[in-house]
Design a protein around this motif. Structure first.
Motif, PDB file in Angstrom:
ATOM      1  N   TYR A   1      80.723 -66.274  15.255  1.00  0.00           N
ATOM      2  CA  TYR A   1      79.789 -65.461  16.027  1.00  0.00           C
ATOM      3  C   TYR A   1      78.502 -65.170  15.270  1.00  0.00           C
ATOM      4  CZ  TYR A   1      82.282 -61.491  13.809  1.00  0.00           C
ATOM      5  OH  TYR A   1      82.868 -60.631  12.924  1.00  0.00           O
TER       6      TYR A   1
ATOM      7  N   ASN B   1      73.388 -55.827  14.293  1.00  0.00           N
ATOM      8  CA  ASN B   1      74.123 -56.145  15.522  1.00  0.00           C
ATOM      9  C   ASN B   1      75.599 -56.471  15.291  1.00  0.00           C
ATOM     10  OD1 ASN B   1      71.868 -55.838  17.129  1.00  0.00           O
ATOM     11  ND2 ASN B   1      71.285 -57.988  17.009  1.00  0.00           N
ATOM     12  N   HIS B   2      75.882 -57.177  14.200  1.00  0.00           N
ATOM     13  CA  HIS B   2      77.255 -57.663  14.025  1.00  0.00           C
ATOM     14  C   HIS B   2      77.892 -57.206  12.717  1.00  0.00           C
ATOM     15  CE1 HIS B   2      76.149 -60.209  17.369  1.00  0.00           C
ATOM     16  NE2 HIS B   2      75.144 -60.671  16.673  1.00  0.00           N
TER      17      HIS B   2
ATOM     18  N   ARG C   1      79.232 -53.244  12.663  1.00  0.00           N
ATOM     19  CA  ARG C   1      80.374 -52.947  13.525  1.00  0.00           C
ATOM     20  C   ARG C   1      81.644 -53.687  13.121  1.00  0.00           C
ATOM     21  NH1 ARG C   1      79.771 -53.210  18.942  1.00  0.00           N
ATOM     22  NH2 ARG C   1      77.556 -52.779  18.837  1.00  0.00           N
ATOM     23  N   ASN C   2      81.491 -54.869  12.510  1.00  0.00           N
ATOM     24  CA  ASN C   2      82.694 -55.616  12.155  1.00  0.00           C
ATOM     25  C   ASN C   2      83.204 -55.328  10.752  1.00  0.00           C
ATOM     26  OD1 ASN C   2      83.514 -57.477  14.430  1.00  0.00           O
ATOM     27  ND2 ASN C   2      81.319 -57.862  14.316  1.00  0.00           N
TER      28      ASN C   2
ATOM     29  N   PRO D   1      88.663 -52.628  18.862  1.00  0.00           N
ATOM     30  CA  PRO D   1      89.016 -52.825  20.264  1.00  0.00           C
ATOM     31  C   PRO D   1      90.176 -53.796  20.456  1.00  0.00           C
ATOM     32  CG  PRO D   1      86.882 -53.788  19.787  1.00  0.00           C
ATOM     33  CD  PRO D   1      87.273 -52.990  18.591  1.00  0.00           C
ATOM     34  N   ALA D   2      90.340 -54.747  19.528  1.00  0.00           N
ATOM     35  CA  ALA D   2      91.416 -55.720  19.692  1.00  0.00           C
ATOM     36  C   ALA D   2      92.790 -55.104  19.431  1.00  0.00           C
ATOM     37  CB  ALA D   2      91.197 -56.907  18.765  1.00  0.00           C
TER      38      ALA D   2
ATOM     39  N   ARG E   1      93.354 -51.850  20.166  1.00  0.00           N
ATOM     40  CA  ARG E   1      93.511 -50.787  21.145  1.00  0.00           C
ATOM     41  C   ARG E   1      94.381 -51.306  22.279  1.00  0.00           C
ATOM     42  NH1 ARG E   1      87.958 -49.500  23.247  1.00  0.00           N
ATOM     43  NH2 ARG E   1      87.332 -49.372  21.069  1.00  0.00           N
TER      44      ARG E   1
ATOM     45  N   TYR F   1      95.441 -51.329  26.171  1.00  0.00           N
ATOM     46  CA  TYR F   1      94.854 -50.974  27.452  1.00  0.00           C
ATOM     47  C   TYR F   1      95.942 -50.696  28.478  1.00  0.00           C
ATOM     48  CZ  TYR F   1      90.212 -52.160  25.972  1.00  0.00           C
ATOM     49  OH  TYR F   1      89.015 -52.154  25.333  1.00  0.00           O
TER      50      TYR F   1
END
Lengths: 326, 263
Positions: free
Chosen positions: A222, A239-240, A243-244, A319-320, A322, A324
């Motif tokens: 990415y 941007n990346h 956060r990562n 998020p991965a 988390r 749902y």
């Protein structure tokens, strides 16, 4: 809901087990040490008679067998009574309350500074990997890891306080003044050097972990795509990169609470800074069992909290990981 | 003057094996292609023939241990890893081949908005417009890459390449596998529309049949070399007009053709 409940119960049980183990170990070690708490409590007064000695021992319950001593401490502790400090002749809870704020300021400040600096340095090293700045930052980090805190503290004292005269030599307020008479700025002035020393201890840890993670991020597809879309290094970082790489950095920084507390004991000792760390050293050297156990338990809870927060954050911020509702 | 010209390109990797023994692999030996304005060039070949590496070499996103030889020219100007920076994301757009090219921790709508010009509200509007154009729902924008289906992911990747008004060349690396028939036609039509507006398109693909629907010319790669470069119309029926043996084999090996006889 049910999962959360199980998680919380599990954590609380673990914490209680940990506290039991830690207190028992600390108690045992203290009883094995050559320090005589009765003599220490009267400052090794040579005029102490045998009768007086026995009366003091009886007063504190030190004449009873050691397992009985521990169990009575445990019983009182569980009912919310942390006991009386032999040295301060005050309830342990009060002593801890007085010292805790100074330590919290010191550790909080260092924790934030070392986290921010570590993340930035680690990121710079990753973006410049294999080049000059990477080399310098890595070399400094290894140096930091190997150099003991108290030594750095002494060097800082020599340089900034004695040679340059920028900061006071020690304690948390100007000499000869009451705590209530000092301004916030004066207190901050006294906090800077110990906090810097302590921060320095934590930077390397975050730097090296951030560097590794950031290199993984920069090698990812990415980031390749971000480059192909014309993003500059700075944009890629904003941007990346952040956060990562920030979740592992924060996680590792919370697990660092243990070393932070350990470091604060040394830093407070070098700078005669009156916090929990210095009090703990004093309690250990003078055989003040209730005070030592009290601080040890508080420290264990603190470290446990750090690790638990790291655990929870890892789940929340990624998020991965988390789950749902499906 | 062609829009993009690649002459005799080679890509090698400097590697270290067991016992720090140094060796060099050369997955691309000699590739030459040319794309004109408004032209669609399909690049086909087996896996490992160097198709994706060519795209990466043009975009300047090869790993650090890559050694590039030959020349790449964009509108007559030689480009390398340094000078590509002023073109990529602007004149040259790249559509990557897998979901790994999206940031796993960012909602896809925000990834599409990166690089869009204008203030925030304009960017949001543009992104929503692009989503609509590619048949994505507004709520799809709130998904993270790992929640996308194959077809959705292709379309999201596609929208990211449509953001610059200055685009002159689009390099699409396998934009079609794993997508639904209707989405496939949508993607192909979109590429065709792009080309008709004067933009050059390089379509890297396994799917020769789909590519032929829109391609003007076809370049065939084998083991890092260009073995054939012919008009798309040469691929017809049983491939009689294909002179190159490898190209004819590739064509015949498709399940739609005399695959069984070729064995």
């Amino acid at each position: 809901m049910n999962k959360t409940f199980v998680f919380i119960v599990n954590k609380i049980l673990r914490c209680l087990l940990l506290l039991f183990g830690v207190s028992l170990l600390a108690f045992t070690l203290l009883k094995l040490s050559p320090v005589d708490p009765v003599l220490a409590s009267v400052n090794y007064d040579p005029n102490l008679t045998v009768e007086q000695y026995e009366r003091i021992a009886e007063y504190y319950g030190l004449n009873k067998p050691e397992p009985v001593q521990y169990l009575s401490w445990l019983r009182n502790f569980l009912s919310g009574d942390m006991g009386m400090s032999l040295l301060h002749r005050e309830p342990v809870a009060d002593v801890i309350r007085q010292k805790a704020w100074a330590s919290a300021a010191l550790m909080g400040f260092s924790w934030v500074v070392s986290g921010l600096l570590g993340f930035l340095l680690g990121s710079v090293a990753a973006f410049r990997r294999g080049r000059l700045w990477d080399g310098i930052i890595k070399w400094l980090s290894y140096l930091q890891v190997t150099v003991p805190t108290f030594w750095i503290g002494l060097i800082f004292l020599l340089f900034f306080s004695v040679y340059l005269g920028w900061f006071p030599i020690g304690i948390s307020v100007p000499i000869g003044r009451l705590v209530s008479d000092t301004s916030l700025i004066e207190r901050f002035h006294h906090l800077v050097l110990p906090a810097l020393t302590l921060s320095l201890l934590g930077i390397a840890n975050v730097t090296l972990h951030t560097r590794e993670k950031m290199i993984d991020v920069l090698n990812s597809e990415y980031v390749l795509f971000a480059k192909a879309r014309g993003e500059s290094d700075f944009q890629i970082f904003i941007n990346h990169g952040i956060r990562n790489a920030v979740v592992p950095a924060i996680t590792i920084h919370f697990t660092y609470f243990g070393e932070l507390f350990g470091g604060s004991v040394l830093a407070e000792e070098v700078f005669s800074y009156p916090g929990l760390g210095a009090t703990l050293t004093e309690a250990g050297l003078k055989g003040d069992t209730p005070l030592l156990l009290g601080i040890t338990v508080i420290a264990a809870i603190f470290v446990f909290l750090g690790n638990t927060i790291a655990d929870i954050l890892n789940g929340l911020l990624n998020p991965a990981l988390r789950s749902y509702p499906s | 003057m062609p829009l993009l010209q690649v002459n005799n390109l080679s890509v090698s990797f400097d590697q270290y094996g067991r016992g720090l023994e140094r060796f060099v692999t050369t997955p691309i030996r000699s590739l030459s292609i040319e794309i004109g304005k408004g032209e669609i060039l399909a690049v086909v070949g087996a896996s490992g023939s160097g198709k994706s590496l060519l795209a990466h070499a043009i975009m300047g996103i090869l790993p650090a241990n890559a050694i590039v030889g030959g020349e790449i020219k964009f509108k007559g100007n030689l480009i390398d890893e340094r000078s590509i920076k002023k073109y990529r994301g602007k004149q040259i757009a790249f559509i990557p081949q897998s979901v790994n090219y999206l940031d796993p921790s960012m909602k896809v709508k925000n990834q599409v908005r990166i690089g869009l010009p204008g203030i925030k509200s304009e960017r949001i509007e543009k992104q929503e417009h692009l989503f609509e154009k590619f048949g994505l729902k507004k709520s799809d924008g709130d998904l993270y890459p790992f929640e996308l289906s194959g077809g959705m992911m292709r379309r999201v990747l596609f929208t990211t390449s449509m953001i610059s008004p200055d685009t002159e060349l689009v390099i699409a690396d396998e934009p079609t596998p794993g997508i639904h028939r209707s989405a496939l036609d949508l993607v192909l039509n979109q590429l065709k529309t792009i080309a008709d507006s004067g933009i050059g398109v390089m379509l890297i693909t396994h799917d020769i049949i789909s590519a032929l629907k829109i391609a003007d010319r076809v370049s065939v790669f084998k083991d890092g070399c260009t073995v054939d470069d012919i008009p798309a119309s040469f691929f017809s029926a049983d491939g009689e007009s294909l002179e190159n043996e490898y190209t004819r084999m590739l064509w015949k090996s498709l399940p739609e053709h005399s695959f069984m006889e070729a064995i």
